[in-house]
Scaffold this active site. Structure first.
Site, mmCIF file in Angstrom:
data_model
loop_
_atom_site.group_PDB
_atom_site.id
_atom_site.type_symbol
_atom_site.label_atom_id
_atom_site.label_comp_id
_atom_site.label_asym_id
_atom_site.label_seq_id
_atom_site.Cartn_x
_atom_site.Cartn_y
_atom_site.Cartn_z
ATOM 1 N N LYS A 186 20.314 2.747 -25.959
ATOM 2 C CA LYS A 186 21.507 3.032 -25.149
ATOM 3 C C LYS A 186 21.620 4.513 -24.834
ATOM 4 O O LYS A 186 22.093 4.885 -23.758
ATOM 5 C CB LYS A 186 22.777 2.539 -25.849
ATOM 6 C CG LYS A 186 22.973 1.040 -25.722
ATOM 7 C CD LYS A 186 24.432 0.652 -25.858
ATOM 8 C CE LYS A 186 24.611 -0.855 -25.733
ATOM 9 N NZ LYS A 186 25.967 -1.297 -26.055
ATOM 10 N N LYS A 211 13.511 -14.446 -22.203
ATOM 11 C CA LYS A 211 14.792 -15.120 -22.379
ATOM 12 C C LYS A 211 15.740 -14.818 -21.208
ATOM 13 O O LYS A 211 15.729 -13.704 -20.684
ATOM 14 C CB LYS A 211 15.415 -14.588 -23.679
ATOM 15 C CG LYS A 211 16.448 -15.476 -24.286
ATOM 16 C CD LYS A 211 16.859 -14.909 -25.634
ATOM 17 C CE LYS A 211 18.352 -15.145 -25.829
ATOM 18 N NZ LYS A 211 18.869 -14.566 -27.051
ATOM 19 N N LYS A 223 21.804 -11.692 -19.067
ATOM 20 C CA LYS A 223 22.720 -11.203 -18.047
ATOM 21 C C LYS A 223 22.408 -9.761 -17.657
ATOM 22 O O LYS A 223 22.917 -9.263 -16.668
ATOM 23 C CB LYS A 223 24.167 -11.322 -18.530
ATOM 24 C CG LYS A 223 24.478 -10.429 -19.712
ATOM 25 C CD LYS A 223 25.917 -10.545 -20.164
ATOM 26 C CE LYS A 223 26.115 -9.692 -21.413
ATOM 27 N NZ LYS A 223 27.435 -9.823 -21.997
#
Ligand code: TRP
Length: 335
Positions: free
Chosen positions: A117, A199, A202
């Protein structure tokens, strides 16, 4: 389980950012419904975690309520499950502060999510991003949680939570329950429509996933464009035919039979037909949820009352742990 035996506590935190996908529904949400009678389940909408990256306030506000509505629309009874916003229960932040003082810089520096991040948001590497896992530990420990359903990406954070709890208990006695990861027994893994080896997520581009609130035309278009292969045979073989197998797995997970049977039924048919059938199954499975979502989101007063009530209950539970912790560390008693 006996009537009076205390149920185990399951805690899950969900970020009110982005949309939930069909993968989240099949792999997680839908299974939560089966837990609601056997466990005390807590679904916390973690708005405090969300602001570790910059959010648009109006969007954040809206998405918190939408998330509550999606949970209820998926079948989670808000009288049996605690569905509430993290920021409405101040114990999360208060316990996080105390736990910060029991967590080492070195431990937090090793968190792979922090590294990822801070690379992705290089202009905003704030202290909240760094101590994110401590707030998560507070979420979990505040409710004497036994089980935490987590994906692989959150395993390291859960490990750290256990370490912090054990460290605290070693000094002050048995204050916290040591939580375990919870891997649901069932639940097929749903893959990306564009890269079926990965996978469904979103965080990937729009056309790789089906959002729970996608309308029928969008669902049709996304499935029509799903990647398959060139041998033309409908067969369940995730290794060699990941795209076709994913469509079969989606149908099967949504109740169309087992993958082998669906494949056998469709022998000799083309991929166009496979996709049409998958589309029908998905639309049919999502439409009741979407209708219920629409009804709920139009009833703001009801949603508000659910999250208010549940925050009250959560607060009472949280205070039990918080007061104990405050006493243990030596804060002056309240009159
Ligand atoms: N960090 C989790 C995620 O991004 C969300 C979360 C916050 C969470 N607190 C939690 C998950 C407590 C489980 C338990 O997915």
């Amino acid at each position: 389980m006996g009537e009076n035996e205390k149920k185990q506590v399951i805690f899950s935190g969900i970020q009110p950012s982005g949309t939930l996908t069909l993968g989240n529904y099949i792999g997680a949400l839908r299974n939560f419904v089966k837990l609601q009678d056997d466990y005390d389940c807590i679904y916390c909408i973690v708005d405090e975690h969300a602001i570790t990256v910059r959010q648009n306030p109006a969007d954040l506000r809206r998405r918190c309520l939408e998330l509550a509505a999606i949970y209820i629309a998926s079948g989670l009874d808000p009288k049996k499950n605690l569905i509430y916003c993290q920021s409405h229960v101040s114990g999360h932040a208060e316990l996080a502060w105390i736990l910060n003082c029991f967590t080492y810089m070195g431990e937090l520096s090793r968190m792979t999510q922090f590294k990822a991040k801070s690379a992705a948001h290089a202009d905003n590497i704030n202290a909240g991003l760094f101590t994110y896992p401590v707030l998560m530990a507070a979420d979990i420990l505040l409710y004497q949680t036994n089980l935490v359903p987590v994906g692989v990406d959150q395993k390291q954070h859960l490990e750290l939570c256990r370490d912090i709890a054990q460290r605290f208990n070693a000094v002050y006695g048995d204050v916290f329950t040591i939580p375990e990861g919870y891997i649901p027994k069932i639940g097929a893994k749903i893959m990306s429509l564009q890269e079926p080896e990965k996978k469904m997520s979103k965080s990937d581009p729009e056309d790789t996933y089906i959002a729970l609130l996608d309308d029928p035309d969008t669902i049709r278009r996304k499935i029509r464009r799903a990647v398959t292969d060139s041998d033309g045979e409908i067969r369940f073989d995730p290794e060699n035919k990941p795209g076709v197998s994913n469509l079969l797995a989606i149908m099967s997970a949504l109740g169309a039979g087992d993958v082998e049977t669906i494949a056998a039924d469709m022998q000799g048919k083309g991929y166009g037909e496979l996709k049409n059938r998958t589309t029908e199954v998905v639309i049919e499975a999502l439409s009741p949820l979407q209708a219920e979502f629409k009804r709920l989101i139009a009833d703001k007063a009801y949603l508000q009352s659910v999250i208010d009530e549940n925050a009250k209950t959560a607060n009472a539970l949280a205070l039990r742990t918080l007061r104990k912790v405050q006493k243990k560390v030596g804060f002056a008693p309240r009159g």
